[in-house]
Write a protein that holds these residues in place. Structure first.
Motif, PDB file in Angstrom:
ATOM      1  N   MET A   1     -83.402 -25.716 -60.643  1.00 24.53           N
ATOM      2  CA  MET A   1     -82.298 -26.632 -60.879  1.00 24.53           C
ATOM      3  C   MET A   1     -82.339 -27.045 -62.350  1.00 24.53           C
ATOM      4  SD  MET A   1     -81.449 -30.171 -58.885  1.00 24.53           S
ATOM      5  CE  MET A   1     -80.884 -29.395 -57.407  1.00 24.53           C
ATOM      6  N   LYS A   2     -81.170 -26.981 -62.983  1.00 23.04           N
ATOM      7  CA  LYS A   2     -81.113 -27.273 -64.417  1.00 23.04           C
ATOM      8  C   LYS A   2     -80.217 -28.473 -64.703  1.00 23.04           C
ATOM      9  CE  LYS A   2     -81.698 -22.503 -65.905  1.00 23.04           C
ATOM     10  NZ  LYS A   2     -82.679 -22.382 -66.902  1.00 23.04           N
ATOM     11  N   ILE A   3     -80.638 -29.244 -65.689  1.00 23.81           N
ATOM     12  CA  ILE A   3     -79.853 -30.387 -66.154  1.00 23.81           C
ATOM     13  C   ILE A   3     -79.370 -30.037 -67.561  1.00 23.81           C
ATOM     14  CG2 ILE A   3     -79.898 -32.827 -66.784  1.00 23.81           C
ATOM     15  CD1 ILE A   3     -82.263 -33.156 -64.825  1.00 23.81           C
ATOM     16  N   ARG A   4     -78.065 -30.095 -67.785  1.00 23.18           N
ATOM     17  CA  ARG A   4     -77.503 -29.819 -69.113  1.00 23.18           C
ATOM     18  C   ARG A   4     -77.669 -31.069 -69.967  1.00 23.18           C
ATOM     19  NH1 ARG A   4     -75.779 -28.774 -73.718  1.00 23.18           N
ATOM     20  NH2 ARG A   4     -74.246 -27.181 -74.129  1.00 23.18           N
ATOM     21  N   VAL A   5     -78.371 -30.955 -71.075  1.00 21.81           N
ATOM     22  CA  VAL A   5     -78.610 -32.081 -71.972  1.00 21.81           C
ATOM     23  C   VAL A   5     -77.539 -32.070 -73.059  1.00 21.81           C
ATOM     24  CG1 VAL A   5     -80.264 -33.180 -73.524  1.00 21.81           C
ATOM     25  CG2 VAL A   5     -81.089 -31.960 -71.507  1.00 21.81           C
ATOM     26  N   VAL A   6     -76.812 -33.184 -73.165  1.00 16.28           N
ATOM     27  CA  VAL A   6     -75.750 -33.320 -74.161  1.00 16.28           C
ATOM     28  C   VAL A   6     -76.171 -34.411 -75.131  1.00 16.28           C
ATOM     29  CG1 VAL A   6     -73.309 -33.849 -74.518  1.00 16.28           C
ATOM     30  CG2 VAL A   6     -74.019 -32.635 -72.457  1.00 16.28           C
ATOM     31  N   SER A   7     -76.288 -34.062 -76.415  1.00 21.92           N
ATOM     32  CA  SER A   7     -76.804 -35.041 -77.371  1.00 21.92           C
ATOM     33  C   SER A   7     -75.752 -35.617 -78.309  1.00 21.92           C
ATOM     34  CB  SER A   7     -77.951 -34.436 -78.174  1.00 21.92           C
ATOM     35  OG  SER A   7     -77.555 -33.233 -78.756  1.00 21.92           O
TER      36      SER A   7
ATOM     37  N   TYR B   1     -80.878 -26.778 -71.825  1.00 19.92           N
ATOM     38  CA  TYR B   1     -81.072 -27.177 -70.430  1.00 19.92           C
ATOM     39  C   TYR B   1     -82.481 -27.696 -70.211  1.00 19.92           C
ATOM     40  CZ  TYR B   1     -76.718 -24.913 -69.148  1.00 19.92           C
ATOM     41  OH  TYR B   1     -75.402 -24.577 -69.047  1.00 19.92           O
ATOM     42  N   TYR B   2     -82.593 -28.702 -69.361  1.00 21.07           N
ATOM     43  CA  TYR B   2     -83.895 -29.186 -68.904  1.00 21.07           C
ATOM     44  C   TYR B   2     -84.045 -28.666 -67.482  1.00 21.07           C
ATOM     45  CZ  TYR B   2     -87.460 -32.383 -67.145  1.00 21.07           C
ATOM     46  OH  TYR B   2     -88.589 -32.906 -66.577  1.00 21.07           O
ATOM     47  N   SER B   3     -85.088 -27.913 -67.213  1.00 22.78           N
ATOM     48  CA  SER B   3     -85.285 -27.350 -65.881  1.00 22.78           C
ATOM     49  C   SER B   3     -86.222 -28.219 -65.060  1.00 22.78           C
ATOM     50  CB  SER B   3     -85.875 -25.942 -65.974  1.00 22.78           C
ATOM     51  OG  SER B   3     -84.955 -25.079 -66.573  1.00 22.78           O
ATOM     52  N   ILE B   4     -85.778 -28.512 -63.857  1.00 21.02           N
ATOM     53  CA  ILE B   4     -86.649 -29.232 -62.930  1.00 21.02           C
ATOM     54  C   ILE B   4     -87.560 -28.167 -62.329  1.00 21.02           C
ATOM     55  CG2 ILE B   4     -86.739 -30.552 -60.784  1.00 21.02           C
ATOM     56  CD1 ILE B   4     -83.947 -31.672 -61.594  1.00 21.02           C
ATOM     57  N   PRO B   5     -88.878 -28.334 -62.480  1.00 18.48           N
ATOM     58  CA  PRO B   5     -89.805 -27.303 -62.001  1.00 18.48           C
ATOM     59  C   PRO B   5     -89.620 -27.005 -60.510  1.00 18.48           C
ATOM     60  CG  PRO B   5     -90.976 -28.980 -63.266  1.00 18.48           C
ATOM     61  CD  PRO B   5     -89.575 -29.478 -63.052  1.00 18.48           C
ATOM     62  N   SER B   6     -89.709 -25.715 -60.151  1.00 18.91           N
ATOM     63  CA  SER B   6     -89.543 -25.326 -58.748  1.00 18.91           C
ATOM     64  C   SER B   6     -90.641 -25.951 -57.884  1.00 18.91           C
ATOM     65  CB  SER B   6     -89.543 -23.810 -58.599  1.00 18.91           C
ATOM     66  OG  SER B   6     -90.705 -23.261 -59.165  1.00 18.91           O
ATOM     67  N   SER B   7     -91.807 -26.236 -58.490  1.00 17.15           N
ATOM     68  CA  SER B   7     -92.892 -26.867 -57.727  1.00 17.15           C
ATOM     69  C   SER B   7     -92.472 -28.259 -57.225  1.00 17.15           C
ATOM     70  CB  SER B   7     -94.154 -26.981 -58.584  1.00 17.15           C
ATOM     71  OG  SER B   7     -93.890 -27.759 -59.745  1.00 17.15           O
ATOM     72  N   VAL B   8     -91.672 -28.958 -58.025  1.00 13.90           N
ATOM     73  CA  VAL B   8     -91.183 -30.286 -57.625  1.00 13.90           C
ATOM     74  C   VAL B   8     -90.223 -30.145 -56.448  1.00 13.90           C
ATOM     75  CG1 VAL B   8     -89.800 -32.277 -58.366  1.00 13.90           C
ATOM     76  CG2 VAL B   8     -91.498 -31.293 -59.907  1.00 13.90           C
ATOM     77  N   ILE B   9     -89.327 -29.160 -56.539  1.00 18.70           N
ATOM     78  CA  ILE B   9     -88.364 -28.937 -55.462  1.00 18.70           C
ATOM     79  C   ILE B   9     -89.089 -28.518 -54.184  1.00 18.70           C
ATOM     80  CG2 ILE B   9     -86.403 -27.496 -54.745  1.00 18.70           C
ATOM     81  CD1 ILE B   9     -85.572 -27.556 -57.783  1.00 18.70           C
ATOM     82  N   GLU B  10     -90.118 -27.670 -54.328  1.00 19.12           N
ATOM     83  CA  GLU B  10     -90.907 -27.254 -53.162  1.00 19.12           C
ATOM     84  C   GLU B  10     -91.622 -28.448 -52.531  1.00 19.12           C
ATOM     85  OE1 GLU B  10     -90.791 -24.301 -51.598  1.00 19.12           O
ATOM     86  OE2 GLU B  10     -89.253 -23.902 -53.102  1.00 19.12           O
ATOM     87  N   LYS B  11     -92.167 -29.320 -53.369  1.00 17.75           N
ATOM     88  CA  LYS B  11     -92.863 -30.520 -52.875  1.00 17.75           C
ATOM     89  C   LYS B  11     -91.902 -31.385 -52.060  1.00 17.75           C
ATOM     90  CE  LYS B  11     -96.267 -33.652 -53.199  1.00 17.75           C
ATOM     91  NZ  LYS B  11     -97.519 -33.467 -52.492  1.00 17.75           N
ATOM     92  N   ILE B  12     -90.675 -31.549 -52.574  1.00 18.32           N
ATOM     93  CA  ILE B  12     -89.662 -32.339 -51.867  1.00 18.32           C
ATOM     94  C   ILE B  12     -89.362 -31.707 -50.505  1.00 18.32           C
ATOM     95  CG2 ILE B  12     -87.224 -33.042 -51.899  1.00 18.32           C
ATOM     96  CD1 ILE B  12     -87.548 -33.328 -54.997  1.00 18.32           C
ATOM     97  N   LYS B  13     -89.184 -30.386 -50.485  1.00 16.68           N
ATOM     98  CA  LYS B  13     -88.892 -29.676 -49.226  1.00 16.68           C
ATOM     99  C   LYS B  13     -90.039 -29.827 -48.229  1.00 16.68           C
ATOM    100  CE  LYS B  13     -85.794 -26.146 -51.055  1.00 16.68           C
ATOM    101  NZ  LYS B  13     -85.624 -24.729 -51.380  1.00 16.68           N
TER     102      LYS B  13
END
Length: 135
Positions: free
Chosen positions: A1-7, A86-98
């Motif tokens: 999952m990616k977050i688009r960073v707008v500066s 883009y700032y990527s949310i690590p897949s390990s975090v998403i797996e932990k949530i699941k």
């Protein structure tokens, strides 16, 4: 999952119309928020740093609510815009949530534990929880 960073304000109008999660790293005006929603009609989440969150007007909050866009407080820790937009949310975090969801943990418990371990704010964890693992 990616977050688009707008500066910057100027960057809003160059965004991909399919962006779903956007982090604004500047203090947005009402016009900036309207421009963002117009440029990215599929946006689901707008994330702002805590200090900027307090300056968002009630009218913008209501507008975003009517558009079903979540306004979340948070930061993209350690992200360097000059390296990647883009700032990527690590897949390990998403797996932990699941995993925690499968174990039957309460949403509040998942939000608290994951946000403490990953530096993601609870609002973003809640969004991932609802998005990645529909109830």
């Amino acid at each position: 999952m990616k977050i688009r960073v707008v500066s910057s304000r100027e960057e809003i109008f160059t965004l991909n119309p399919n962006e779903r999660i956007v982090h604004l790293a500047f203090r947005p005006s009402n016009k900036d928020i309207f421009g963002l929603v117009e440029t990215c009609p599929k946006v689901e989440v707008i994330q702002l740093p805590k200090s900027y969150m307090r300056t968002v007007s009630k009218s913008i909050e209501m507008f975003l609510e009517m558009q079903r866009i979540q306004l979340i407080e948070g930061d993209v820790w350690g992200h360097r815009k000059d390296i990647n937009e883009y700032y990527s949310i690590p897949s390990s975090v998403i797996e932990k949530i699941k995993e925690m969801k499968i174990e039957g943990k309460a949403a509040e418990e998942i939000e608290a534990k994951v946000s403490r371990e990953s530096k993601l704010n609870p609002g973003m964890v809640a969004y991932i929880l609802n998005k990645e693992t529909p109830a």
